[in-house]
Scaffold this motif. Structure first.
Motif, PDB file in Angstrom:
ATOM      1  N   GLU A 281       0.831  -1.207   0.000  1.00 37.46           N
ATOM      2  CA  GLU A 281       0.000   0.000   0.000  1.00 37.46           C
ATOM      3  C   GLU A 281       0.865   1.257   0.000  1.00 37.46           C
ATOM      4  O   GLU A 281       0.497   2.280  -0.588  1.00 37.46           O
ATOM      5  N   THR A 282       2.039   1.183   0.632  1.00 41.83           N
ATOM      6  CA  THR A 282       2.970   2.317   0.569  1.00 41.83           C
ATOM      7  C   THR A 282       3.429   2.547  -0.872  1.00 41.83           C
ATOM      8  O   THR A 282       3.519   3.689  -1.328  1.00 41.83           O
ATOM      9  N   LEU A 283       3.675   1.441  -1.584  1.00 39.93           N
ATOM     10  CA  LEU A 283       4.103   1.570  -2.984  1.00 39.93           C
ATOM     11  C   LEU A 283       3.001   2.198  -3.852  1.00 39.93           C
ATOM     12  O   LEU A 283       3.273   2.806  -4.869  1.00 39.93           O
ATOM     13  N   ARG A 284       1.764   2.029  -3.441  1.00 41.15           N
ATOM     14  CA  ARG A 284       0.655   2.659  -4.168  1.00 41.15           C
ATOM     15  C   ARG A 284       0.465   4.117  -3.730  1.00 41.15           C
ATOM     16  O   ARG A 284       0.358   5.017  -4.552  1.00 41.15           O
ATOM     17  N   VAL A 317       2.879   7.576 -12.498  1.00 45.43           N
ATOM     18  CA  VAL A 317       2.453   6.458 -11.663  1.00 45.43           C
ATOM     19  C   VAL A 317       1.852   6.967 -10.345  1.00 45.43           C
ATOM     20  O   VAL A 317       0.869   6.419  -9.842  1.00 45.43           O
ATOM     21  N   GLY A 318       2.407   8.031  -9.816  1.00 45.92           N
ATOM     22  CA  GLY A 318       1.902   8.619  -8.575  1.00 45.92           C
ATOM     23  C   GLY A 318       0.448   9.051  -8.693  1.00 45.92           C
ATOM     24  O   GLY A 318      -0.301   9.030  -7.718  1.00 45.92           O
ATOM     25  N   ALA A 319       0.045   9.462  -9.887  1.00 47.33           N
ATOM     26  CA  ALA A 319      -1.346   9.852 -10.133  1.00 47.33           C
ATOM     27  C   ALA A 319      -2.195   8.627 -10.461  1.00 47.33           C
ATOM     28  O   ALA A 319      -3.310   8.479  -9.975  1.00 47.33           O
ATOM     29  N   PRO A 341      -3.205  -3.656  -7.386  1.00 52.32           N
ATOM     30  CA  PRO A 341      -2.422  -3.663  -8.630  1.00 52.32           C
ATOM     31  C   PRO A 341      -1.729  -2.320  -8.894  1.00 52.32           C
ATOM     32  O   PRO A 341      -1.838  -1.757  -9.987  1.00 52.32           O
ATOM     33  N   HIS A 342      -1.030  -1.803  -7.882  1.00 56.66           N
ATOM     34  CA  HIS A 342      -0.312  -0.527  -8.043  1.00 56.66           C
ATOM     35  C   HIS A 342       0.820  -0.684  -9.068  1.00 56.66           C
ATOM     36  O   HIS A 342       1.234  -1.809  -9.374  1.00 56.66           O
TER      37      HIS A 342
END
Ligand code: HEM
Length: 404
Positions: A281-284, A317-319, A341-342
């Protein structure tokens, strides 16, 4: 219909300057409202300032990363020679298969006990004081030590290593030509020194193989073809550049989130099985890499916009990771979000090679921090963002805690 304007900065320059919307430090420290605005209002747009396209929606980013034939990774950045990251197929496939052999999930999982003891040793040094700088005391040294050991670099050379790899990922501060030229010069110097250093190690391992990655790369072979010396050198350097600061930021961003949301911190501390999904979730939610660059090889249409051949396209990707079309309640951090699926590690053929290692280090770091320390709290100071438009992270993150 934008075309390349020869009076503008070349694409290479454009990739390292911030978009105008993210010029302020406050916004770099928390860019998500801006990402949201851009995703909603101009999901696919051309930015004149940077001579670059920007893409913000999940679906569009996914489509770009899935189509390496139309969106090439060779984007004029290869000043220092090609690496896996900037190769296209079929060369990329060949190289990736070779290095995969030396970089298997099994090989990575075997590192767990060692990662735990390095983490514990680093925390031993701060535990009594009740305070630490997450970046300086844990998140920076941990990946550097691990990758150095994986590559077979002696402990005494680690700090040299860190300096070189820092220099090589450093963005340009300011936007003048002088600042840019200076950055390139510094990077080139660091790269030369690192290459000479690795060359010496390579020669030693050729004579006397050991149980390390360099020896494995020297052995790796597909259809009778081995990696060339220069390829191995560039690959070792890529691992440092691609793996160290990113992992530092993943660990720091995770701790940042846990201090911003103490209820989640307690929930994860009480349920350590949530550490894995918390890292995902941090990676997302706070991805260390927020933008991925490509160059079009043909005219293509994305989100109803025609992008001409030879244009730079930046996938945010951040958006995309907070697109409500893909994620329910995207601006809420759910430590147990599943599926997730980030695209924090990218997507498709260039999907992060080091993902298993980064995940393992972050999981172990969080697990041990939460088991040894209560009440992780941000020691309120001014935060400084990492000065790169592609990176989401802070230069230091001081916290207080009580040792358990
Ligand atoms: C590729 C992110 C850690 C090695 C990538 C890409 C992303 C990424 C987004 C895709 C780039 C693109 O499509 O152009 C991250 C993040 C990390 C991390 C967020 C930490 C949290 C690591 C580590 C290593 C590593 C620890 C190695 C030790 C690589 C390599 C590639 C890559 C070699 C190129 C793969 C290819 O082009 O086939 N990474 N990375 N990364 N990463 Fe990572």
């Amino acid at each position: 219909k934008p075309t390349v304007n020869p009076d503008k900065q070349p694409a290479r320059y454009a990739t390292i300057i911030f978009m105008r919307e993210l010029a302020r430090h406050e916004d770099q420290l928390f860019p998500f409202p801006i990402y949201r605005e851009l995703r909603e209002n101009t999901p696919v747009r051309f930015d004149e300032d940077r001579n670059s396209w920007d893409v913000f929606r999940y679906e569009d980013v996914h489509r770009i990363l899935k189509d390496p034939a139309a969106f090439s990774s060779r984007r004029g950045l290869e000043v220092r020679g090609e690496t896996l990251l900037t190769m296209d197929q079929p060369k990329h496939t060949h190289m990736r298969n070779l290095v995969n052999k030396a970089f298997t999930p099994k090989a990575i999982n075997d590192l767990a006990p060692r990662i735990s003891s390095i983490t514990n040793e680093l925390l031993d040094q701060v535990i009594q004081s009740g305070k630490m700088d997450v970046v300086h005391d844990l998140a920076t040294p941990l990946p550097v030590i691990v990758i150095a050991e994986l590559l077979g670099v002696p402990a005494k050379d680690r700090m040299l290593f860190k300096e070189w790899s820092d220099t090589m990922v450093k963005g340009v501060e300011g936007s003048s030509d002088e600042a840019f030229a200076q950055m390139v010069a510094e990077r080139d110097k660091a790269e030369k020194e690192l290459s000479a250093y690795f060359l010496a190690i390579l020669n030693e391992r050729r004579k006397q193989p050991e149980d390390d990655l360099v020896s494995a790369l020297l052995q790796a072979e597909i259809d009778g073809e081995k990696l060339q010396e220069q390829e191995i050198l560039r690959f070792c350097i890529l691992l440092l550049v691609a793996g160290n600061e990113t992992t530092t930021n993943l660990i720091t961003n995770a701790v940042r989130l846990l201090t911003e949301q103490p209820a989640i911190q307690n929930q994860v501390r009480q349920n350590p099985e949530l550490v894995k999904t918390t890292v995902e979730e941090t990676l997302r939610f706070y991805p260390p890499i927020v933008a991925i660059g490509r160059m079009t090889t043909q005219d293509v249409e994305i989100g109803g916009q025609l992008i001409r051949e030879g244009q730079q396209v930046v996938s945010w990707v951040g958006a995309a990771n907070r697109d409500p079309e893909k994620f329910e309640d995207p601006d809420t951090f759910l430590p147990d979000r599943k599926p997730n699926p980030h695209m924090g590690f990218g997507f498709g053929i260039h999907f992060c090679l080091g993902a298993p290692l980064a995940r393992l280090e972050a999981q172990i770091a969080l697990e041990i921090m939460l088991s040894r320390m209560d009440d992780l709290s941000f020691a309120k100071t001014t935060l400084t963002p990492i000065p790169s438009p592609f990176v989401f992270g802070v230069k230091s993150y001081p916290i207080t805690f009580s040792a358990r």
